[in-house]
Design a protein around this motif. Structure first.
Motif, PDB file in Angstrom:
ATOM      1  N   SER A  58      42.331 -34.156 -19.706  1.00  0.00           N
ATOM      2  CA  SER A  58      41.416 -34.558 -20.605  1.00  0.00           C
ATOM      3  C   SER A  58      39.905 -34.324 -20.129  1.00  0.00           C
ATOM      4  O   SER A  58      39.483 -34.549 -18.956  1.00  0.00           O
ATOM      5  N   PHE A  59      39.019 -33.972 -20.938  1.00  0.00           N
ATOM      6  CA  PHE A  59      37.743 -33.752 -20.759  1.00  0.00           C
ATOM      7  C   PHE A  59      36.902 -33.663 -22.018  1.00  0.00           C
ATOM      8  O   PHE A  59      37.382 -33.841 -23.258  1.00  0.00           O
ATOM      9  N   THR A  60      35.726 -34.238 -22.100  1.00  0.00           N
ATOM     10  CA  THR A  60      34.609 -34.218 -23.018  1.00  0.00           C
ATOM     11  C   THR A  60      33.905 -32.924 -23.221  1.00  0.00           C
ATOM     12  O   THR A  60      33.422 -32.397 -22.404  1.00  0.00           O
ATOM     13  N   ALA A  61      34.427 -32.423 -24.375  1.00  0.00           N
ATOM     14  CA  ALA A  61      33.720 -31.001 -24.775  1.00  0.00           C
ATOM     15  C   ALA A  61      32.447 -31.024 -25.499  1.00  0.00           C
ATOM     16  O   ALA A  61      31.495 -30.190 -25.519  1.00  0.00           O
ATOM     17  N   HIS A  62      32.352 -32.103 -26.490  1.00  0.00           N
ATOM     18  CA  HIS A  62      31.036 -32.115 -27.426  1.00  0.00           C
ATOM     19  C   HIS A  62      30.838 -33.743 -27.518  1.00  0.00           C
ATOM     20  O   HIS A  62      31.756 -34.643 -27.291  1.00  0.00           O
ATOM     21  N   GLN A  63      29.800 -33.917 -28.162  1.00  0.00           N
ATOM     22  CA  GLN A  63      29.343 -35.239 -28.307  1.00  0.00           C
ATOM     23  C   GLN A  63      30.054 -35.761 -29.439  1.00  0.00           C
ATOM     24  O   GLN A  63      29.876 -36.985 -29.622  1.00  0.00           O
ATOM     25  N   GLY A  64      30.030 -35.011 -30.517  1.00  0.00           N
ATOM     26  CA  GLY A  64      30.665 -35.365 -31.687  1.00  0.00           C
ATOM     27  C   GLY A  64      32.041 -34.764 -32.044  1.00  0.00           C
ATOM     28  O   GLY A  64      32.833 -34.264 -31.070  1.00  0.00           O
ATOM     29  N   THR A  65      32.601 -34.520 -33.183  1.00  0.00           N
ATOM     30  CA  THR A  65      33.674 -34.020 -33.526  1.00  0.00           C
ATOM     31  C   THR A  65      34.192 -32.742 -33.079  1.00  0.00           C
ATOM     32  O   THR A  65      33.133 -31.968 -33.057  1.00  0.00           O
ATOM     33  N   VAL A  66      35.249 -32.488 -32.418  1.00  0.00           N
ATOM     34  CA  VAL A  66      35.772 -31.335 -32.055  1.00  0.00           C
ATOM     35  C   VAL A  66      36.273 -30.525 -33.558  1.00  0.00           C
ATOM     36  O   VAL A  66      37.328 -30.980 -33.918  1.00  0.00           O
ATOM     37  N   HIS A  67      35.877 -29.808 -34.062  1.00  0.00           N
ATOM     38  CA  HIS A  67      36.304 -29.005 -35.211  1.00  0.00           C
ATOM     39  C   HIS A  67      37.403 -27.917 -35.099  1.00  0.00           C
ATOM     40  O   HIS A  67      38.030 -27.754 -36.098  1.00  0.00           O
TER      41      HIS A  67
END
Length: 755
Positions: A58-67
């Motif tokens: 897993s990883f963080t792609a964005h600060q908010g919702t991944v649309h």
């Protein structure tokens, strides 16, 4: 849940439930890529699940919702929020090869801000901004790093963008579009890119996500002018040309979020409460399938459509904390419910793996229901057990099984029909097995004379096959015979003759009527043999002539048809060597019926051709056996050849033949009338030869008078000489024209010849 009307239920999928799968409740989108399943979450995290649903990383792609998520060229594309509002919506590309737990993948290029300056919509009556929020995303990539991105807003607005991931450059090639009436409550519910039918790339669109994310990847085939974008609202549907933005479809039909998908055939599937509709750009609404009930989500894999239906019996609406539901897998084309399993709504996510026929559904309980397609052999077993043979054929065609497997299915179906005495339909199925099923298996079943029509039809189709594919005579210059053997040809022709079906016999024998060897798609020798034995001589002649078998053609023409004049004309049309060979074989019969013309042709072959001195010249010695009972005709033939061709290469042989004829005793059957004919012939020869020394005209000698009893052989030879020579030439002395003038006269002629 009850089976839908008109659908049959079969277990084509196995069902299993997985507990303890890391499925967070805030999943916003999903996609399959490589051998993994990717989940985008509202906190900006992307999860990677292996094929066994274990957490791969897993990883963080964005600060908010991944649309939105999309897989392209071994890279993962994400669209998500990195701040508040549409202006902070970003597209990113990730190199996820070798992703491990706790490790972040490398960013490909730079982040692309998709709407740095989003247009403001007009203010509503309340004075509040109605810019709208993001409600759907779709991505399409065929030429990395260029990505087509579509953004749908809750206001019904659609932005179509083109981004270069490597350069972080975004352009808007087409104007902003808007669905009529905003698309209905909630605005845009899903976006789907579809390549047109002329393109070879695949198409996909909104997945099981709140934003309706999706992607399309291809091998370099889908150019922009072949790409279309479907925008789905809750009450409206529109399609746009991705290159020009031109609206090509506008329908008053929509679907709620999560209830639209793109099939493997490139059709948009809309799941409405009353039915499931399919759309294409070219045809608009193409089909409707009566699947009733409230749909909660749909997903497409191969030729199946997975539908989650709310339970009719119970629970509250779909907004309740927990609601009974059922997931059903439909083969819409064949009207089959292929799988069914209970789930708890609302769903967390639903996705189809890249591995064919695997669908995962995470429900409100946190468990994952996995549906795995069974091997085709197990499907066939279930269909055979239910005697659903016709459906088995249709399913095999839908799944595009190999020709051998399809033939096996049709054999099972044919055997079933045969056992029910439905012979006509059974033959239709048996005919479809040609090239795979041994013909003797079918022939043995239809040899009964009451089913001769079906057998004839099968044998005709058997002969029309070339390498297992129906022959088209205009396609191949050089054809092989079909799946039929000579025995099959014999049987078919016997069927035609037994039925006295001359029209079919004509069609079979003559084919395309081109009179060439390539037009004969059967064993030539067998066909000729059967036609001759059945008395169909004209058909035998046609085959022999088309096949170029001169000897066989003459056999039929002379021995069966007894058309000697026509046969002689055919021999005359052959090459000189072929004509000479034919006369050696058939000359006796021809002399018996057309002696004058036959002798004339023989003499022509034994003379040089003035137009072609190098042409073949036959040797008269090869034909003397034909005149065993015609010595006078042979004598005149030899004399004519020597007179007209004194330097003939067979000159010595001709002299020996003449000498032998002169010294041979006269035939025992000679009569007084024959003697009279001889004397008259000698008188004519003497008169014709007066004043020319030793040489006399053989044609004059041949003009001797006949005795009682019809035309004599002297006149036969004379006519042949006249046909060849016209006005004779001086040369060898002319002999006795009659058939039996006595030994003294013959000895004198022999003496003259020696001089």
């Amino acid at each position: 849940m009850a089976v839908q009307a008109g659908f049959k239920r079969f277990r084509f999928f196995g069902t299993e439930t997985r507990e303890g799968v890391p499925t967070p409740a805030d999943v916003s989108c999903s996609t399959a890529g490589g051998t993994f399943l990717w989940l985008g979450c509202k906190d900006g995290t992307v999860l990677c699940l292996a094929s066994d649903l274990s957490l791969q990383g897993s990883f963080t792609a964005h600060q908010g919702t991944v649309h939105g998520l999309a897989w392209s060229k071994g890279k993962l594309l994400t669209v998500g929020q990195d701040g508040d509002g549409l202006r902070h919506l970003q597209l990113k590309g990730w190199s996820v090869h070798g992703l491990r737990p706790g490790a972040s993948p490398a960013l490909v290029g730079a982040s692309c801000r998709l709407l740095p300056n989003p247009p403001k919509a007009a203010a509503a009556s309340s004075g509040a901004s109605v810019e709208g929020s993001l409600s759907a995303v779709a991505m399409h990539c065929t030429d990395w790093p260029t990505v087509n991105v579509a953004l749908g807003l809750s206001s019904g607005v659609v932005h179509t963008l083109r981004a270069d991931v490597s350069k972080a450059k975004v352009t808007a090639p087409v104007p902003v579009a808007t669905l009529r009436d905003g698309g209905g409550p909630g605005g845009i519910t899903a976006l789907h890119f579809l390549a047109s039918s002329s393109s070879s790339s695949s198409s996909t669109g909104g997945g099981s996500s709140s934003a309706g994310a999706g992607a399309t990847t291809g091998s370099a085939a889908a150019a922009a002018e072949h790409l279309h974008l479907f925008a789905v609202g809750s009450a409206r549907l529109a399609a746009f040309d991705a290159r020009t933005g031109h609206r090509v479809l506008d329908e008053e039909c929509g679907a709620v979020r999560g209830c639209s998908a793109v099939s493997s055939g490139g059709e948009l599937m809309l799941a409405c409460p009353e039915a499931i509709y399919s759309y294409t750009v070219e045809e608009g609404r193409k089909a409707a399938f009566a699947v009733r009930g409230e749909k909660l989500a749909v997903a497409a894999t191969r030729h199946y459509l997975t539908v989650v239906l709310a339970d009719d019996q119970g629970g509250s609406g779909s907004g309740s904390p927990s609601q009974a539901a059922a997931v059903q897998v439909y083969d819409l084309q064949n009207k089959v419910v292929a799988a069914s399993a209970p789930v708890q709504a609302p769903l967390r996510w639903m996705a189809a793996h890249t591995a064919p026929g695997t669908i995962d559904i995470a429900d409100a309980s946190g468990a994952v229901t996995r549906l795995v397609e069974k091997p085709f052999s197990e499907k066939l077993e279930a269909l055979y057990k239910s005697r659903a043979y016709q459906l088995a054929v249709a399913v095999g065609q839908t799944e595009q099984v190999d020709a051998g497997t399809q033939a096996g299915i049709r054999r099972q179906y044919a055997d079933f029909l045969y056992s029910k005495r439905d012979y006509d339909q059974a033959m239709e199925q048996y005919a479809a097995t040609i090239g795979h099923l041994e013909p003797s298996y079918v022939i043995q079943r239809f040899l009964d004379v009451q089913r001769i029509h079906g057998l004839t039809d099968y044998l005709e189709r058997l002969h029309a096959q070339v390498n297992g594919v129906c022959a088209c005579r205009a396609v191949k210059k050089k054809k092989e015979r079909g799946a039929a053997s000579s025995d099959h040809t014999t049987l078919l022709l016997n069927c035609f003759t037994k039925l006295k079906d001359v029209a079919k016999l004509d069609a079979f024998i003559q084919g395309d009527g081109s009179m060439t060897r390539d037009s004969l798609h059967f064993d030539v020798d067998t066909a000729i043999k059967v036609c001759r034995s059945a008395g169909y001589y004209e058909h035998a002649l046609y085959v022999a002539l088309a096949a170029g078998q001169s000897a066989t053609y003459l056999d039929v023409l002379l021995e069966d048809c007894e058309r000697f004049s026509e046969g002689l004309e055919y021999v005359r049309g052959l090459t000189r060597p072929e004509a000479a060979a034919s006369l050696q074989k058939y000359g006796k019969a021809l002399l018996d019926h057309v002696p004058v013309e036959t002798t004339a042709l023989l003499m022509e072959l034994c003379l040089r051709d003035p137009a072609n001195p190098a042409a073949h010249v036959a040797n008269m010695a090869d034909f003397t056996h034909l005149y065993a009972d015609r010595p006078n005709d042979l004598r005149y033939a030899c004399l004519t050849i020597l007179n007209m061709n004194p330097d003939s290469p067979s000159r010595q042989t001709l002299y020996h033949t003449l000498l032998d004829l002169y010294l041979s005793p006269p035939p025992a059957a000679a009569s007084a009338q024959g003697a009279s004919a001889t004397n008259a012939a000698n008188d004519g020869a003497a008169a014709a030869g007066a004043g020319t020394g030793d040489a006399q005209q053989p044609s004059a000698a041949a003009a001797g008078q006949q005795g009682n009893g019809g035309e004599g052989r002297a006149s036969t030879a004379a006519s042949a000489s006249a046909a060849v020579a016209g006005q004779g030439r001086k040369g060898v002395g002319g002999g006795n024209g009659g058939g039996g003038g006595g030994s003294i006269s013959s000895q004198q002629e022999a003496l003259d010849l020696l001089k």
